[in-house]
Design an enzyme around this catalytic site. Sequence first.
Site, PDB file in Angstrom:
ATOM      1  CG  HIS A  19      63.904 -30.128 -15.177  1.00 37.84           C
ATOM      2  ND1 HIS A  19      62.807 -30.937 -15.265  1.00 37.84           N
ATOM      3  CD2 HIS A  19      64.699 -30.679 -14.234  1.00 37.84           C
ATOM      4  CE1 HIS A  19      62.928 -31.936 -14.411  1.00 37.84           C
ATOM      5  NE2 HIS A  19      64.055 -31.795 -13.760  1.00 37.84           N
TER       6      HIS A  19
ATOM      7  CE1 TYR B 246      55.095 -29.729 -18.496  1.00 38.50           C
ATOM      8  CE2 TYR B 246      52.818 -29.415 -17.813  1.00 38.50           C
ATOM      9  CZ  TYR B 246      54.151 -29.109 -17.689  1.00 38.50           C
ATOM     10  OH  TYR B 246      54.558 -28.183 -16.763  1.00 38.50           O
TER      11      TYR B 246
ATOM     12  N   PRO C   9      46.863 -24.871 -12.976  1.00 37.07           N
ATOM     13  CG  PRO C   9      46.726 -26.958 -11.932  1.00 37.07           C
ATOM     14  CD  PRO C   9      45.886 -25.812 -12.406  1.00 37.07           C
TER      15      PRO C   9
ATOM     16  CE  LYS D  41      54.801 -19.847 -16.674  1.00 30.47           C
ATOM     17  NZ  LYS D  41      56.252 -19.849 -16.588  1.00 30.47           N
TER      18      LYS D  41
ATOM     19  CE1 TYR E 122      56.135 -25.855 -18.508  1.00 30.57           C
ATOM     20  CE2 TYR E 122      58.233 -25.325 -17.472  1.00 30.57           C
ATOM     21  CZ  TYR E 122      57.100 -26.101 -17.545  1.00 30.57           C
ATOM     22  OH  TYR E 122      56.907 -27.127 -16.641  1.00 30.57           O
TER      23      TYR E 122
END
Length: 403
Positions: free
Chosen positions: A76, A205, A298, A302, A390
């Site tokens: 991704h 998200y 969550p 991570k 990220y």
Amino acid sequence: MIAAARTQVAIIGAGPAGLMLAHLLHESGIDSVVVETRDRAYVEGRVRAGVIEHHTASLLEEFGVGERMRREGLVHRGIELQFGQERHRIDFEELTGRTVTVYGQQEVVKDLIAARTRAGLELRFESEVVALELGAGDRAILRVRDAGGRETTIAADFIAGCDGFHGPSRAAIPPSAITLYEHVFPFAWLGILAESPPVSDELIYANNERGFALVSMRSRTVSRIYLQCRNDEDLARWPDDRIWAELRARLQSDGAADEIVEGRIFQKGVTPMRSFVCDPMRYGRLFLAGDSAHIVPPTGAKGMNLAIADVRILARAFESYFATGSSERLDRYSQTCLKRIWKTQRFSTYMTGLLHRFETHTPFDRRVQYAEFDYLRTSRAAAASLAESYVGLPFTEDARVLA
Ligand code: APR
Ligand code: PHB
């Protein structure tokens, strides 16, 4: 009491932390025994998060356990953030030159178990550590009860407590020797796996008035979806129809919502949201790694990445100790890990705060959330900061240096 064994490092727990540590130690010629309460099928079937950071993926490949991940994992290059109906893409590749790989944690666990089994190395399932003896002397002892109720002991130079949040290793440390930092969020995530093709090519998200939603995936045919829910949520209140209806409402957008395919839901569970850190992560011959030492909420996925970062540092420290007799790296282990852990706590707290509905939020707080979203949309620096964390901060042995 029957049979005693002796090893260099006795590892409690066959999650990602324990299994990866055992693998790295073996690559360095260090002997270890892994002891796991549950059976193999349970450990391999336990559904957890599924985003592998850039550095974690490289490490798995470097040590010969990344082949299936490369083949089956989905690379991704960004994520979508959605506020109300507005979407914004954070382009990791453009902002950081890096990507992440979507591959379920339990697939990593399966690959590590397969590698250990293939090498014929000791991995005892259905064996529960019932006591740790950390008294003075040149070794530590584990007392282990197997499926038949027999007790054995394992003597080791060191113990690695990779036994998760509820395991016995942290509990074996006198409370006066550690400081615990904790935060419990006033909500949880309802998570499902469904036989549905992903709504979008990348993760979404979504911050919505009705609550947070996350649309992730495991493959081109399986979706992993999360909905913010109550801490004490009763799964019986969430029949499949309600889950799909709620997801549609929270995604709001005609585009994505229209793409939702209501496939068969084959797994449902509630993930609590907690932050936790134990400092230091060492007590004499016992070293904590992974969830036994820290939990992150969550949002950002991570947990496993942090666990793998810990054991990479720990494996290097053991390597140095057994090769030279120097305990310098072991002495620095906790401090080195905690630098990364607190930065990751910061990021996971930030993502959680950015994306969720808090009952305590006033209209002022909501405006600030929207302003943060707008900042991410309009500032390259803001987007790059999110992207950098990220895809994963670089591994570093030096606690003072970031990059
Ligand atoms: N004896 C032997 N094994 C034990 C004992 C015990 N007394 N107590 C716990 N265990 C085992 C558990 O059964 C579990 O399989 O320790 C293992 C710990 O594994 P994880 O919970 O997967 O923890 P860790 O390896 O640190 O992985 C961290 O997992 O929880 C997620 O979000 C987290 O992704 C992160 C990752
Ligand atoms: C998941 O796919 O399980 C997942 C993805 C992203 C997250 C958390 C979980 O932030």
